[in-house]
Design a protein around this motif. Structure first.
Motif, PDB file in Angstrom:
ATOM      1  N   UNK A  14      -0.557  33.129  18.621  1.00 36.10           N
ATOM      2  CA  UNK A  14      -0.434  31.742  19.098  1.00 36.10           C
ATOM      3  C   UNK A  14       0.397  31.721  20.371  1.00 36.10           C
ATOM      4  N   UNK A  15       0.378  30.573  21.030  1.00 38.58           N
ATOM      5  CA  UNK A  15       1.202  30.373  22.207  1.00 38.58           C
ATOM      6  C   UNK A  15       2.123  29.185  22.008  1.00 38.58           C
ATOM      7  N   UNK A  16       3.234  29.185  22.728  1.00 38.97           N
ATOM      8  CA  UNK A  16       4.149  28.041  22.707  1.00 38.97           C
ATOM      9  C   UNK A  16       4.341  27.590  24.138  1.00 38.97           C
ATOM     10  N   UNK A  17       3.968  26.332  24.376  1.00 37.46           N
ATOM     11  CA  UNK A  17       3.998  25.734  25.703  1.00 37.46           C
ATOM     12  C   UNK A  17       5.067  24.651  25.715  1.00 37.46           C
ATOM     13  N   UNK A  18       5.972  24.710  26.702  1.00 44.10           N
ATOM     14  CA  UNK A  18       7.017  23.697  26.806  1.00 44.10           C
ATOM     15  C   UNK A  18       6.492  22.479  27.554  1.00 44.10           C
ATOM     16  N   UNK A  19       6.573  21.322  26.919  1.00 48.95           N
ATOM     17  CA  UNK A  19       6.154  20.072  27.552  1.00 48.95           C
ATOM     18  C   UNK A  19       7.290  19.581  28.455  1.00 48.95           C
ATOM     19  N   UNK A  20       7.034  19.618  29.758  1.00 45.98           N
ATOM     20  CA  UNK A  20       8.019  19.143  30.729  1.00 45.98           C
ATOM     21  C   UNK A  20       7.323  18.192  31.686  1.00 45.98           C
ATOM     22  N   UNK A  21       8.049  17.232  32.179  1.00 44.81           N
ATOM     23  CA  UNK A  21       7.508  16.335  33.190  1.00 44.81           C
ATOM     24  C   UNK A  21       7.120  14.973  32.649  1.00 44.81           C
ATOM     25  N   UNK A  22       6.943  14.069  33.567  1.00 44.26           N
ATOM     26  CA  UNK A  22       6.622  12.678  33.242  1.00 44.26           C
ATOM     27  C   UNK A  22       5.302  12.536  32.476  1.00 44.26           C
ATOM     28  N   UNK A  23       4.321  13.409  32.766  1.00 48.06           N
ATOM     29  CA  UNK A  23       3.019  13.262  32.114  1.00 48.06           C
ATOM     30  C   UNK A  23       3.073  13.556  30.612  1.00 48.06           C
ATOM     31  N   UNK A  24       4.216  14.095  30.131  1.00 45.15           N
ATOM     32  CA  UNK A  24       4.372  14.326  28.691  1.00 45.15           C
ATOM     33  C   UNK A  24       5.251  13.271  28.025  1.00 45.15           C
ATOM     34  N   UNK A  25       5.694  12.271  28.796  1.00 43.94           N
ATOM     35  CA  UNK A  25       6.543  11.217  28.219  1.00 43.94           C
ATOM     36  C   UNK A  25       5.792  10.540  27.071  1.00 43.94           C
ATOM     37  N   UNK A  26       6.441  10.505  25.908  1.00 50.94           N
ATOM     38  CA  UNK A  26       5.846   9.853  24.746  1.00 50.94           C
ATOM     39  C   UNK A  26       4.858  10.703  23.970  1.00 50.94           C
ATOM     40  N   UNK A  27       4.582  11.910  24.435  1.00 52.69           N
ATOM     41  CA  UNK A  27       3.649  12.793  23.724  1.00 52.69           C
ATOM     42  C   UNK A  27       4.438  13.564  22.664  1.00 52.69           C
ATOM     43  N   UNK A  28       4.065  13.425  21.400  1.00 54.68           N
ATOM     44  CA  UNK A  28       4.791  14.153  20.354  1.00 54.68           C
ATOM     45  C   UNK A  28       4.421  15.635  20.349  1.00 54.68           C
ATOM     46  N   UNK A  29       5.308  16.468  19.828  1.00 56.57           N
ATOM     47  CA  UNK A  29       4.943  17.881  19.665  1.00 56.57           C
ATOM     48  C   UNK A  29       3.664  17.978  18.820  1.00 56.57           C
ATOM     49  N   UNK A  30       2.816  18.940  19.150  1.00 58.12           N
ATOM     50  CA  UNK A  30       1.557  19.082  18.427  1.00 58.12           C
ATOM     51  C   UNK A  30       0.964  20.470  18.648  1.00 58.12           C
ATOM     52  N   UNK A  31       0.107  20.861  17.731  1.00 56.56           N
ATOM     53  CA  UNK A  31      -0.677  22.073  17.877  1.00 56.56           C
ATOM     54  C   UNK A  31      -2.005  21.710  18.529  1.00 56.56           C
ATOM     55  N   UNK A  32      -2.453  22.559  19.454  1.00 55.15           N
ATOM     56  CA  UNK A  32      -3.746  22.377  20.118  1.00 55.15           C
ATOM     57  C   UNK A  32      -4.600  23.606  19.843  1.00 55.15           C
ATOM     58  N   UNK A  33      -5.785  23.384  19.294  1.00 52.69           N
ATOM     59  CA  UNK A  33      -6.714  24.478  18.997  1.00 52.69           C
ATOM     60  C   UNK A  33      -7.676  24.673  20.162  1.00 52.69           C
ATOM     61  N   UNK A  34      -8.078  25.928  20.371  1.00 50.97           N
ATOM     62  CA  UNK A  34      -9.024  26.301  21.433  1.00 50.97           C
ATOM     63  C   UNK A  34     -10.294  26.858  20.808  1.00 50.97           C
ATOM     64  N   UNK A  35     -11.427  26.470  21.390  1.00 56.57           N
ATOM     65  CA  UNK A  35     -12.736  26.992  20.977  1.00 56.57           C
ATOM     66  C   UNK A  35     -13.350  27.720  22.170  1.00 56.57           C
ATOM     67  N   UNK A  36     -13.851  28.938  21.940  1.00 50.48           N
ATOM     68  CA  UNK A  36     -14.557  29.678  22.986  1.00 50.48           C
ATOM     69  C   UNK A  36     -15.924  29.054  23.233  1.00 50.48           C
ATOM     70  N   UNK A  37     -16.277  28.933  24.511  1.00 53.91           N
ATOM     71  CA  UNK A  37     -17.624  28.493  24.891  1.00 53.91           C
ATOM     72  C   UNK A  37     -18.155  29.433  25.969  1.00 53.91           C
ATOM     73  N   UNK A  38     -19.470  29.517  26.051  1.00 52.71           N
ATOM     74  CA  UNK A  38     -20.089  30.473  26.955  1.00 52.71           C
ATOM     75  C   UNK A  38     -20.034  30.064  28.427  1.00 52.71           C
TER      76      UNK A  38
END
Length: 126
Positions: free
Chosen positions: A53-77
């Protein structure tokens, strides 16, 4: 190798990566490798030598109000082709397709029911 349509990665978005690393490290035995990135330090969680897994630090105004969360990725061709089709099917883009050197081309959006998801076309592995 692309496994089109399969979940391939999970990423934790958090404003406190140290606390997240302490939590998962102590409870799951994950070790962390730090990588510099354009948005700060990215942490790869590993079990032994295997990235899990990866851990990404949410920094900046565009993350204001965004709660911590897991994001899943799907491979596409073909990320660009698949995102165009997803938009026609009702997807709402969060981040249009972009490249991550050594990783692949990815996009983040809300699907037709509003769930957050990331799709990725990985770089070919040798």
């Amino acid at each position: 190798m692309i496994s089109h349509g399969t979940f391939t990665w999970n990423e934790l978005y958090t404003d406190n990566p140290k606390k997240a690393c302490d939590f998962y490290g102590s409870l799951l035995g994950w070790q962390f490798e730090e990588m510099p990135g354009p948005d700060g330090v990215y942490r790869i969680a590993k079990v032994g030598d295997r990235p899990v897994a990866g851990i990404f630090e949410m920094k900046g105004e565009h993350f204001r109000g965004v709660p911590p969360h897991w994001l899943a990725y799907i491979d596409v061709d073909d990320i660009d082709k698949r995102v165009a089709a997803a938009k026609k099917a009702g997807a709402q883009m969060i981040r249009e397709p972009f490249d991550v050197e050594g990783v692949g081309r990815l996009a983040i959006f809300k699907d037709a029911v509003g769930a957050l998801i990331a799709w990725m076309t990985p770089v070919p592995r040798g």
